[in-house]
Design a protein around this motif. Structure first.
Motif, PDB file in Angstrom:
ATOM      1  N   GLY B   6       0.808  -1.213   0.000  1.00  5.35           N
ATOM      2  CA  GLY B   6       0.000   0.000   0.000  1.00  5.35           C
ATOM      3  C   GLY B   6       0.840   1.261   0.000  1.00  5.35           C
ATOM      4  N   ARG B   7       2.144   1.094   0.210  1.00 12.65           N
ATOM      5  CA  ARG B   7       2.968   2.315   0.285  1.00 12.65           C
ATOM      6  C   ARG B   7       3.192   2.899  -1.088  1.00 12.65           C
ATOM      7  NH1 ARG B   7       7.693   2.249   4.358  1.00 12.65           N
ATOM      8  NH2 ARG B   7       8.791   2.365   2.397  1.00 12.65           N
ATOM      9  N   ILE B   8       2.964   4.178  -1.201  1.00 14.96           N
ATOM     10  CA  ILE B   8       3.208   4.789  -2.494  1.00 14.96           C
ATOM     11  C   ILE B   8       4.593   5.405  -2.475  1.00 14.96           C
ATOM     12  CG2 ILE B   8       0.943   5.243  -3.444  1.00 14.96           C
ATOM     13  CD1 ILE B   8       0.993   7.829  -1.807  1.00 14.96           C
ATOM     14  N   VAL B  15      15.521  14.248   1.000  1.00 18.73           N
ATOM     15  CA  VAL B  15      16.381  13.176   1.453  1.00 18.73           C
ATOM     16  C   VAL B  15      17.593  13.738   2.144  1.00 18.73           C
ATOM     17  CG1 VAL B  15      16.872  10.841   0.759  1.00 18.73           C
ATOM     18  CG2 VAL B  15      15.898  12.429  -0.860  1.00 18.73           C
ATOM     19  N   GLY B  16      17.326  14.582   3.104  1.00 18.59           N
ATOM     20  CA  GLY B  16      18.450  15.005   3.905  1.00 18.59           C
ATOM     21  C   GLY B  16      19.113  16.251   3.380  1.00 18.59           C
ATOM     22  N   ARG B  17      19.686  16.990   4.284  1.00 16.82           N
ATOM     23  CA  ARG B  17      20.438  18.161   3.879  1.00 16.82           C
ATOM     24  C   ARG B  17      21.644  17.700   3.102  1.00 16.82           C
ATOM     25  NH1 ARG B  17      20.666  22.127   7.753  1.00 16.82           N
ATOM     26  NH2 ARG B  17      22.716  22.743   7.096  1.00 16.82           N
ATOM     27  N   PRO B  18      21.951  18.374   2.014  1.00 12.89           N
ATOM     28  CA  PRO B  18      23.142  18.000   1.267  1.00 12.89           C
ATOM     29  C   PRO B  18      24.393  18.258   2.095  1.00 12.89           C
ATOM     30  CG  PRO B  18      22.060  19.924   0.303  1.00 12.89           C
ATOM     31  CD  PRO B  18      21.188  19.438   1.384  1.00 12.89           C
TER      32      PRO B  18
ATOM     33  N   SER C  38      10.096   1.018  10.326  1.00 12.42           N
ATOM     34  CA  SER C  38      10.195   2.258   9.566  1.00 12.42           C
ATOM     35  C   SER C  38      10.893   3.333  10.396  1.00 12.42           C
ATOM     36  CB  SER C  38       8.779   2.716   9.180  1.00 12.42           C
ATOM     37  OG  SER C  38       8.885   3.783   8.289  1.00 12.42           O
ATOM     38  N   GLY C  39      11.796   4.021   9.745  1.00 15.28           N
ATOM     39  CA  GLY C  39      12.463   5.131  10.418  1.00 15.28           C
ATOM     40  C   GLY C  39      13.656   4.716  11.258  1.00 15.28           C
ATOM     41  N   CYS C  40      14.063   3.460  11.168  1.00 15.46           N
ATOM     42  CA  CYS C  40      15.159   3.016  12.020  1.00 15.46           C
ATOM     43  C   CYS C  40      16.502   3.390  11.428  1.00 15.46           C
ATOM     44  CB  CYS C  40      15.093   1.510  12.233  1.00 15.46           C
ATOM     45  SG  CYS C  40      15.433   0.568  10.741  1.00 15.46           S
ATOM     46  N   SER C  43      17.580   3.120   5.278  1.00 18.95           N
ATOM     47  CA  SER C  43      17.903   3.845   4.048  1.00 18.95           C
ATOM     48  C   SER C  43      19.090   4.755   4.256  1.00 18.95           C
ATOM     49  CB  SER C  43      16.701   4.675   3.596  1.00 18.95           C
ATOM     50  OG  SER C  43      15.605   3.842   3.351  1.00 18.95           O
ATOM     51  N   THR C  44      19.112   5.419   5.385  1.00 19.34           N
ATOM     52  CA  THR C  44      20.216   6.334   5.660  1.00 19.34           C
ATOM     53  C   THR C  44      21.546   5.593   5.605  1.00 19.34           C
ATOM     54  OG1 THR C  44      18.718   7.580   7.066  1.00 19.34           O
ATOM     55  CG2 THR C  44      21.062   8.031   7.301  1.00 19.34           C
ATOM     56  N   LEU C  45      21.578   4.436   6.240  1.00 19.41           N
ATOM     57  CA  LEU C  45      22.810   3.647   6.260  1.00 19.41           C
ATOM     58  C   LEU C  45      23.205   3.244   4.839  1.00 19.41           C
ATOM     59  CD1 LEU C  45      24.805   2.528   8.234  1.00 19.41           C
ATOM     60  CD2 LEU C  45      23.381   0.504   8.526  1.00 19.41           C
TER      61      LEU C  45
END
Ligand SMILES: Nc1ncnc2c1ncn2[C@@H]1O[C@H](COP(=O)(O)OP(=O)(O)OP(=O)(O)O)[C@@H](O)[C@H]1O
Ligand SMILES: [Mg+2]
Lengths: 275, 306, 368
Positions: B6-8, B15-18, C38-40, C43-45
């Motif tokens: 269900g995740r879109i 995606v984070g500060r450069p 989720s949020g652990c 992806s960051t790693l």
């Protein structure tokens, strides 16, 4: 019964909307028609609705009024200013959209605020500067001013378009070995091309119709169409057919552009505040 | 387990500060635009402020030196300036009332479906793309000319005496011409805003028994309020600067009857060559525009969050 | 021929530490899966390994060489994104060609490589399609193909299957496993779906709030979870956990009670004395039904999955547990049942949630 009422309602709405549309559009329509009249036809009272269309006024505009000189100025100034503004705004919008820092938001708003400066507030210094640098009645002068006045809107619009590009696609580019330059030119720009095109279009429209700086800073050599048309405010404007033909020529291209880019215009002109 | 299906995909999830290195690169990319705009906005502003306290006339070399607030004093006590301020207010206010009021109603009208809606809509927004000098002459000559104008012909047709609108009612006529130019803008923006209204919301209101008027009052107007605010502010910024229309039709006259602030500054500067006085007027114009801009920027900034 | 070593890797976002010191060595050809809620920070790693995110502290070594300062492309890795991140303006061929072209590979060689990859991934018929014209599964394969053509040292996957429907996901899982066997490339794979983790991984790294909770083979994690978090996170349906008290201890067992149940678990009780509060964990598949003895609970719901039936049993002390029985189990709701956890498969966790040393032979080492 209710179906009949629904149909009546539709007809009433359609009728009202069309009446408004025609009434609003009427002056433009009349201008186009008058351009195809002879001078006597154009000022006949009561106006002739049925007339013999002729191209004589157009011929005269092309021949006597050196229309091409002004049209060329308009095209050159608008195109150059739009290209310059886009070239300046692409890196800026890229930086804001993909390399945001703590001050990005403030910078963006400040840029917009410079657009809100009333031109008349800086008329005197700009006029004097242009005169001092020999840029009065020069295309360069107008190109510089148009580039700078439109830059905030261009950056803003490109920024909103760039923000819709999924970041992972750019990251994929980087993983694939793209340098910053390749990332922008080979991944981002092709993706954002529709947005860039409509941004350029908006810039063209704004440049084409600009009538404050062009009236105040140009007179003949570099004069674009708005200045040319303004010259008809003299008694010469009473040559209705010629005025109409010249005006139609001046308005037609941008009218088509405008029709094509309504949606983007909303976005650009409201700084994205209305979607 | 199926929550995954269900995740879109989050399109542009930040995606984070450069990293610092990339941010430095960012500053570099930003700098051309920023530097140019900085120069563009600060240098003329500083010059305007400087001139506004100087005695400076382009054709009168005897006028030199520091004027202090003299230019401002001279300007503020000049009845022409007050007239121009008043005219500016009337022009801006009048056009706003007409375009926003009519624009809201027409946006609702053009939101309905009827045959040929697309074309009708294109026609109605067209005046916005007509360059100001053309609009002005189009109205001045083809439409409103006391002898040859279409409107005069129409008045004669119904037995009225044609009026020389631009000399009898210069300001009102200008309000009308400028409204014609800006009404499409209001319609365009408000129509876009109406169309972003959730159709289900309207249907829900219909299910709750709301008639067209109630829908307009309780659903559409509240939804439009933000767009209307934006239209008002953007129009204000442009209307404060109306120039070409006046220059081409009335040249501010008769007398100063149709002179607004922009035209007054223009005539001070380029007709009377009074740089100091014009600059003082420029400062006033900037101050007024900044007040409006502050409100507009607040609205834009709020939108940046969302 | 690629190893990846993480040495006390940390990531801080504006004062908040997201990754709190991860150390890990990934061997050549290994398939390592990062799992966690989720949020652990999975992806960051992964993005730090990829070079898309700056490493705040610690050291990353690829093939023994420090790579912290290298750009993403220089690290010799390829990444498959959750959203695929295909270039929408390029067709499938150009998508795969892009990195090769940037690397300056000659045209003929590019053509050859792409043809090979397209064959492996059955993408040949779609080479001149744009991504927008492909189905989700096909896009997924293009994304994988784009990664493969570069012949990277290490593959990185960030939840590559999460946008596919359940059936396709199962199929792609098998394809990926096959592909990995065939290419034998070192792979790091992020998912929060523990079925993917269990089925594909050589080793699983369980993360929670930026901390590694446990590293081990899938069955290691399944049979010997180091703590309550891992125990509950791995396995589906999830492990039953019941608060319990120690009744008695020997040096090889601890006997605990919880509600109507009493179990003697083969663990090393350490310093725990009778009366100490512990948590008893037992997986649904390790609980038997005892229809003969006294009933200890009532069936509330029975979920029939076909191959198995999950009985949700309300114990007499009011707690609910799940029991997995055969698909032919006929217990209807409200029937009274007795439950018998298999002691060898029970787990005890102390008050801090840390597992007590298990003394039963490891199920996987029984045969060898
Ligand atoms: N740019 C950022 N600024 C601040 N915090 C961030 C940023 N990016 C991520 N985080 C935080 O870092 C933590 C880890 O995020 P990450 O995306 O690695 O999680 P994840 O394990 O991949 O989760 P998911 O399963 O949802 O993808 C989250 O708490 C997130 O809020
Ligand atoms: Mg993630």
């Amino acid at each position: 019964m209710t179906r009949k009422r629904a149909r009546l309602r539709r007809i009433a709405i359609g009728g009202a909307a069309w009446a408004v549309a025609l009434w609003v559009f009427f002056p433009i329509l009349w201008m186009v028609l008058t351009g195809f009249k002879t001078e006597p036809d154009a000022i006949s009272t009561p106006p002739h609705l049925i007339f013999h269309p002729t191209l004589s006024s157009y011929r005269e505009v092309f021949a006597r009024e050196t229309y091409w000189h002004f049209a060329l100025n308009s095209v050159a100034i608008s195109v150059l200013a739009s290209i310059a503004a886009i070239l300046l705004s692409i890196p800026a919008a890229y930086a804001m959209a993909f390399l945001p820092g703590r001050r990005t938001r403030g910078t963006l708003l400040w840029m917009l605020s410079t657009r809100m400066l009333p031109p008349v507030g800086v008329l005197v210094p700009i006029y004097l500067l242009a005169r001092g640098m020999g840029l009065l009645d020069s295309r360069t002068g107008l190109v510089v001013i148009y580039t700078l006045t439109n830059l905030p809107i261009m950056v803003w619009m490109l920024y909103t378009f760039f923000r819709e590009v999924p970041i992972p696609i750019l990251e994929a580019g980087r993983m694939d070995g793209a340098t910053r330059w390749q990332e922008i030119t080979q991944v981002l720009l092709p993706l954002a091309l529709p947005g860039i095109a409509s941004t350029g279009l908006l810039s063209m429209i704004l440049c084409w119709n600009e009538a404050f700086w062009s009236l105040n800073l140009t007179s003949s050599a570099a004069a674009p169409l708005p200045t040319f048309i303004a010259s008809f405010s003299s008694p010469e404007g009473l040559f209705f057919a010629k005025l109409s033909a010249a005006s139609t020529l001046a308005v037609a291209p941008i009218l088509v552009f405008g029709w094509l880019s309504q949606k983007q215009l909303v976005r650009g002109l409201t700084f994205g505040a209305v979607k | 387990m199926d929550q995954a299906a269900g995740r879109i995909p989050v399109a542009a999830a930040p995606v984070g500060r450069p990293s610092r290195a990339r941010r430095t690169g960012g500053a570099l990319l930003l700098s051309p635009a920023v530097i140019l705009l900085l120069v563009w906005s600060l240098v003329p502003l500083a010059m305007t402020l400087w001139y506004s306290v100087r005695r400076y006339n382009l054709v009168d070399p005897t006028q030199v030196g520091f004027a202090g607030l003299g230019n401002y004093w001279y300007l503020l006590t000049d009845p022409d300036f007050l007239t121009a301020l008043l005219n500016t207010a009337i022009l801006v206010g009048g056009v706003l009332v007409i375009t926003v009021g009519l624009g809201t109603l027409l946006a609702v009208l053009f939101d309905q479906s009827f045959p040929g809606r697309g074309i009708a809509r294109v026609l109605v927004i067209s005046p916005f793309f007509v360059m100001p000098t053309v609009s002005a002459l189009l109205w001045k000559n083809l439409m409103l000319h006391p002898i040859y104008g279409v409107y005069s012909a129409m008045m004669r047709a119904v037995g009225l005496t044609p009026v020389d609108w631009l000399s009898r009612y210069p300001l009102a006529t200008l309000v009308m011409i400028v409204s014609w130019e800006w009404l499409p803008f209001a319609i365009l923006i408000l129509l876009t805003a109406i169309q972003s209204l959730d159709a289900e919301q309207k249907e829900a209101a219909r299910m709750d028994g709301a008639g067209p008027l109630a829908q307009f009052r309780y659903i559409i107007l509240p939804h439009l309020s933000r767009a209307i605010t934006v239209v008002i502010m953007i129009e204000t910024i442009f209307l404060l600067a109306v120039f070409a229309e006046i220059s081409v039709t009335t040249a501010g006259g008769p007398g100063v009857a149709s002179t607004n602030l922009a035209f007054l500054i223009y005539s001070r500067a380029l007709l009377q060559f009074d740089v100091g006085g014009a600059s003082a007027g420029g400062v006033v114009a900037i101050v007024i525009a900044n007040i409006v801009a502050a409100f507009l920027l607040r609205a834009v900034a709020r939108n940046l969050e969302a | 021929m690629a190893t990846v070593e993480l040495r006390d890797i940390r990531k801080t976002y504006s004062d908040e530490e997201i990754i709190k010191g991860v150390s890990l060595t990934i061997h050549d050809r290994e398939f390592v899966v990062f799992v966690g809620p989720s949020g652990c920070g999975k992806s960051t790693l992964l993005r730090m390994i990829a070079g898309l995110e700056e490493i705040t502290a610690g050291e990353l070594l690829i093939d023994g060489v420090r790579a912290n300062e290298k750009g993403p492309a220089e690290r010799g890795l390829a990444m498959v994104f959750q959203s695929y991140a295909l270039y929408p303006h390029m067709n499938v061929y150009r998508n795969m060609e892009f990195s090769l072209r940037l690397a300056g590979m000659p045209e003929a060689e590019r053509r050859q490589r792409i043809a090979d990859v397209a064959r492996i991934l059955q993408l040949e018929p779609y080479l001149d399609h744009k991504p927008g014209q492909l189905s989700g599964g096909q896009r997924q394969r293009v994304a994988i193909g784009r990664a493969i053509v570069r012949n990277p040292k290490v593959f990185l996957f960030d939840e590559p299957l999460s946008n596919l429907d359940a059936a396709l996901r199962g199929q792609m899982r098998v394809e990926l496993a096959t592909l990995h066997r065939r290419l034998g490339a070192t792979t790091i794979y992020v998912t929060h779906d523990q079925v993917e983790a269990m089925t594909m991984a050589d080793r699983i790294v369980v993360l929670r709030r930026g901390v590694v909770e446990q590293i081990g083979t899938p069955l290691d994690l399944y049979h010997r979870p180091r703590n309550l978090f891992v125990a509950q996170f791995m396995g589906s349906p999830a492990m039953n956990v019941l608060p319990a008290h120690i009744v008695s201890v020997t040096d090889r067992t601890a006997t605990v009670t919880t509600g109507p149940l009493t179990v003697t678990v083969p663990v090393h009780a350490g310093s725990l004395q009778p009366g100490a509060a512990v948590t008893l964990g037992v997986r649904p598949e390790h609980i038997g039904l005892d229809m003969a003895g006294a009933p200890q609970g009532l069936v509330e719901i029975s979920e029939r999955l076909g191959a198995a039936t999950l009985l949700h049993v309300r114990l007499s002390d009011g707690r609910q547990i799940v029991v997995q029985t055969g698909g032919d189990n006929m217990n209807a709701p409200d029937s009274a049942v007795g439950v018998t956890p298999d002691p060898a498969h029970c787990h005890l966790f102390d008050a801090d949630g840390v597992a007590l040393d298990h003394l039963a032979a490891h199920p996987l080492q029984v045969g060898s």
